[in-house]
Design an enzyme around this catalytic site. Structure first.
Site, short mmCIF file in Angstrom:
data_model
loop_
_atom_site.label_atom_id
_atom_site.label_comp_id
_atom_site.label_asym_id
_atom_site.label_seq_id
_atom_site.Cartn_x
_atom_site.Cartn_y
_atom_site.Cartn_z
N GLY A 131 -56.78 -46.02 68.69
CA GLY A 131 -56.74 -44.55 68.77
C GLY A 131 -57.14 -44.00 67.42
O GLY A 131 -58.32 -43.83 67.11
N GLN A 336 -41.33 -16.75 71.67
CA GLN A 336 -40.13 -16.10 71.11
C GLN A 336 -40.17 -14.59 71.33
O GLN A 336 -39.16 -13.98 71.70
CB GLN A 336 -40.07 -16.42 69.60
CG GLN A 336 -38.73 -16.14 68.95
CD GLN A 336 -37.62 -17.05 69.48
OE1 GLN A 336 -37.87 -18.08 70.09
NE2 GLN A 336 -36.39 -16.63 69.28
N GLU A 363 -59.56 -35.82 68.94
CA GLU A 363 -60.64 -35.80 67.94
C GLU A 363 -60.09 -35.98 66.52
O GLU A 363 -60.57 -35.40 65.55
CB GLU A 363 -61.53 -34.56 68.10
CG GLU A 363 -62.17 -34.59 69.48
CD GLU A 363 -63.44 -33.80 69.65
OE1 GLU A 363 -64.11 -33.52 68.64
OE2 GLU A 363 -63.78 -33.50 70.80
N1 CAA Z 1 -70.33 -40.11 58.90
C1 CAA Z 1 -71.04 -41.25 58.77
N2 CAA Z 1 -70.46 -42.44 58.45
C2 CAA Z 1 -69.12 -42.45 58.28
C3 CAA Z 1 -68.33 -41.31 58.41
C4 CAA Z 1 -68.99 -40.10 58.73
N3 CAA Z 1 -68.30 -38.96 58.86
N4 CAA Z 1 -67.05 -41.64 58.18
C5 CAA Z 1 -67.03 -42.95 57.92
N5 CAA Z 1 -68.27 -43.43 57.98
C6 CAA Z 1 -68.72 -44.80 57.70
C7 CAA Z 1 -68.28 -45.16 56.28
O1 CAA Z 1 -69.23 -44.71 55.34
C8 CAA Z 1 -68.17 -46.67 56.35
O2 CAA Z 1 -69.45 -47.28 56.20
P1 CAA Z 1 -69.93 -47.88 54.75
O3 CAA Z 1 -68.95 -48.97 54.44
O4 CAA Z 1 -71.30 -48.33 55.04
O5 CAA Z 1 -69.84 -46.75 53.79
C9 CAA Z 1 -67.70 -46.92 57.77
O6 CAA Z 1 -68.04 -45.75 58.53
C10 CAA Z 1 -66.22 -47.15 57.86
O7 CAA Z 1 -65.58 -46.01 57.33
P2 CAA Z 1 -64.08 -46.01 56.83
O8 CAA Z 1 -63.88 -47.14 55.89
O9 CAA Z 1 -63.75 -44.64 56.37
O10 CAA Z 1 -63.31 -46.36 58.19
P3 CAA Z 1 -61.77 -46.42 58.50
O11 CAA Z 1 -61.52 -47.57 59.40
O12 CAA Z 1 -60.97 -46.32 57.24
O13 CAA Z 1 -61.52 -45.12 59.45
C11 CAA Z 1 -60.89 -42.90 59.99
C12 CAA Z 1 -61.65 -43.85 59.05
C13 CAA Z 1 -61.21 -41.55 59.39
C14 CAA Z 1 -59.40 -43.12 59.96
C15 CAA Z 1 -61.44 -43.07 61.43
O14 CAA Z 1 -61.00 -44.26 62.03
C16 CAA Z 1 -61.09 -41.90 62.32
O15 CAA Z 1 -61.71 -40.83 62.25
N6 CAA Z 1 -60.11 -42.09 63.22
C17 CAA Z 1 -59.80 -41.07 64.24
C18 CAA Z 1 -60.59 -41.34 65.47
C19 CAA Z 1 -60.80 -40.12 66.29
O16 CAA Z 1 -61.01 -39.04 65.80
N7 CAA Z 1 -60.79 -40.31 67.59
C20 CAA Z 1 -61.06 -39.25 68.50
C21 CAA Z 1 -61.45 -39.80 69.82
S1 CAA Z 1 -62.60 -38.80 70.67
C22 CAA Z 1 -61.73 -37.56 71.39
O17 CAA Z 1 -60.59 -37.34 71.11
C23 CAA Z 1 -62.51 -36.72 72.32
C24 CAA Z 1 -61.73 -35.91 73.26
O18 CAA Z 1 -61.22 -36.39 74.22
C25 CAA Z 1 -61.63 -34.47 73.09
#
Ligand code: CAA
Length: 379
Positions: A131, A336, A363
């Site tokens: 998630g 409220q 998201e």
């Molecule tokens: N744009 C492009 N690349 C990106 C980026 C972005 N915004 N963010 C990260 N990356 C890239 C990074 O640059 C990295 O690559 P490099 O090593 O080449 O630089 C790679 O992705 C991994 O990035 P992180 O190390 O930051 O990854 P992480 O595992 O630490 O995760 C996180 C970061 C922000 C926690 C991410 O996992 C996240 O956003 N989690 C939440 C997921 C989410 O939002 N889910 C929503 C589901 S969809 C939904 O909800 C739709 C609906 O129903 C309405």
């Protein structure tokens, strides 16, 4: 930054406002009660250009900017946040990603119909065990000649059972971790693809949230978006824009809570006068309005940065973080102010609270938004 809206922006907002009032409002309570998907409304939103607002006209979209999109999202969500999320996912997570990263062939085959509202899309990243930690994908996509074979389960997928196609993230190379994830387009009729459990939710009950199963689901290699291993980047960069859409959805709910509170407090009498004359109520309304205006500015800023092709991810995260809280707080205050009437289903404010809560979760939860913001500041 110039926050003045153009004539086109005003026109879009007015069109969305009257459409929401005339077409979405009448049955919104019943749809919430019966958890019924608004098929006819989604079709009409497509005809009005609301399902592919930022897609160029040559690909069937409305060719508008992100500011127009947030204005329309606020108006639609003000009346029915379920319609808001259906619209947001199709616009921000499906059409935007396909337009930006899809091949000419993928755009020909899919984008035109999605952007014009003839078809509906879904975005499948979340899994039972992935998630917030979205990189831990267990769904696999194994290359087999000119195909990929998908296996796995996706959870909490908005539009999942109604969508004609789903943008799916899956592991093509487990050994590479986050760099082993790729993105695919799966058509709903594909053998091996099935829709699983329909979620019964606290709020946004007339939107469609399901789990999806892929069992030896064979799709053409031509349906991979970007290169192998670029799926996480695709998901993250698409979600940046998605968060602006959800912030605008939250803004709509907050604004609805404020407007209901103003209206009610002017007519409800207590202590021989309308409760709007009581300072306890006036202060609540002043605080709600102030927070809403601040959130609106942050949403517009993130939309404008996106439109100017400037980095906007952490500002979008701020907009979602702030506005989702503003929406929950505004809905609570609205209840409220309404007192006992606020707690019963006859008045809409109890739904606003139920609908608002999800904006702090999907998201990217509020905790994830804080990670995105702090990483941008501390890098
Ligand atoms: N744009 C492009 N690349 C990106 C980026 C972005 N915004 N963010 C990260 N990356 C890239 C990074 O640059 C990295 O690559 P490099 O090593 O080449 O630089 C790679 O992705 C991994 O990035 P992180 O190390 O930051 O990854 P992480 O595992 O630490 O995760 C996180 C970061 C922000 C926690 C991410 O996992 C996240 O956003 N989690 C939440 C997921 C989410 O939002 N889910 C929503 C589901 S969809 C939904 O909800 C739709 C609906 O129903 C309405």
């Amino acid at each position: 930054m110039n926050f003045e809206l153009t004539e086109t922006h005003h026109m879009i907002r007015d069109t969305a406002r009257s459409f929401a009032r005339e077409r979405i409002a009448p049955d919104s309570i019943e749809r919430d009660e019966t958890e019924t998907f608004p098929h006819a409304i989604v079709k009409e939103m497509g005809e009005l250009g609301f399902m592919g607002m930022m897609v160029p006209e040559e690909w069937g979209g409305a060719g508008l900017d992100t500011v127009s999109y947030v204005l329309a999202m606020e108006e639609i969500s003000k009346v029915d946040a379920s319609c808001g999320v259906i619209m947001s996912v199709n616009n921000s997570l499906v059409c935007y990603g396909l337009n930006k990263y899809g091949t000419e062939d993928q755009k020909q085959r899919y984008l035109r119909d999605l952007a014009s509202g003839k078809k509906l899309g879904a975005f499948a990243l979340s899994e039972p065990e992935a998630g917030s930690d979205a990189s831990k994908q267990r769904t696999t996509a194994d290359r087999d000649g000119e195909c990929y074979v998908l296996n796995g389960t996706k959870n909490w997928i908005t539009n999942g059972s109604t969508a004609d196609l789903i943008v799916v993230m899956a592991m093509t190379d487990k050994s590479k971790g986050v760099k082993g994830i790729s993105t695919f387009i799966v058509e709903k009729e594909t053998p091996g693809f099935t829709v699983g459990k329909k979620e019964r939710k606290l709020g946004i009950r007339s939107s469609d949230t399901v789990s999806l199963q892929f069992q030896d689901c064979r799709i053409p290699a031509a349906n991979r978006i970007m290169q192998e291993g670029e799926g996480f980047k695709f998901a993250m960069s698409t979600l940046e824009g998605g968060r602006i859409g959800i912030a605008a959805q939250a803004l709509g709910i907050a604004q609805a809570s404020l407007e209901a509170s103003i209206e009610y407090s002017k007519q409800r009498k207590a202590f021989e006068r309308p409760i709007a004359e009581l300072q306890a109520i006036q202060f609540k309304i002043a605080d709600m309005a102030t927070n809403i205006e601040a959130a609106r500015m942050l949403i517009l800023k993130s939309a404008m940065l996106k439109d100017q092709d400037q980095p906007y991810g952490h500002i979008a995260a701020m907009a979602k973080l702030l506005t989702s809280k503003v929406a929950v707080d505004a809905a609570l205050e609205a209840i409220q102010i309404h007192g006992g009437y606020g707690y019963v289903r006859e008045y809409l404010v109890e739904r606003y609270l139920r609908d608002a809560k999800i904006t702090e979760i999907y998201e990217g939860t509020s905790e994830i938004q804080r990670i995105v913001i702090s990483r941008a500041l501390l890098k």
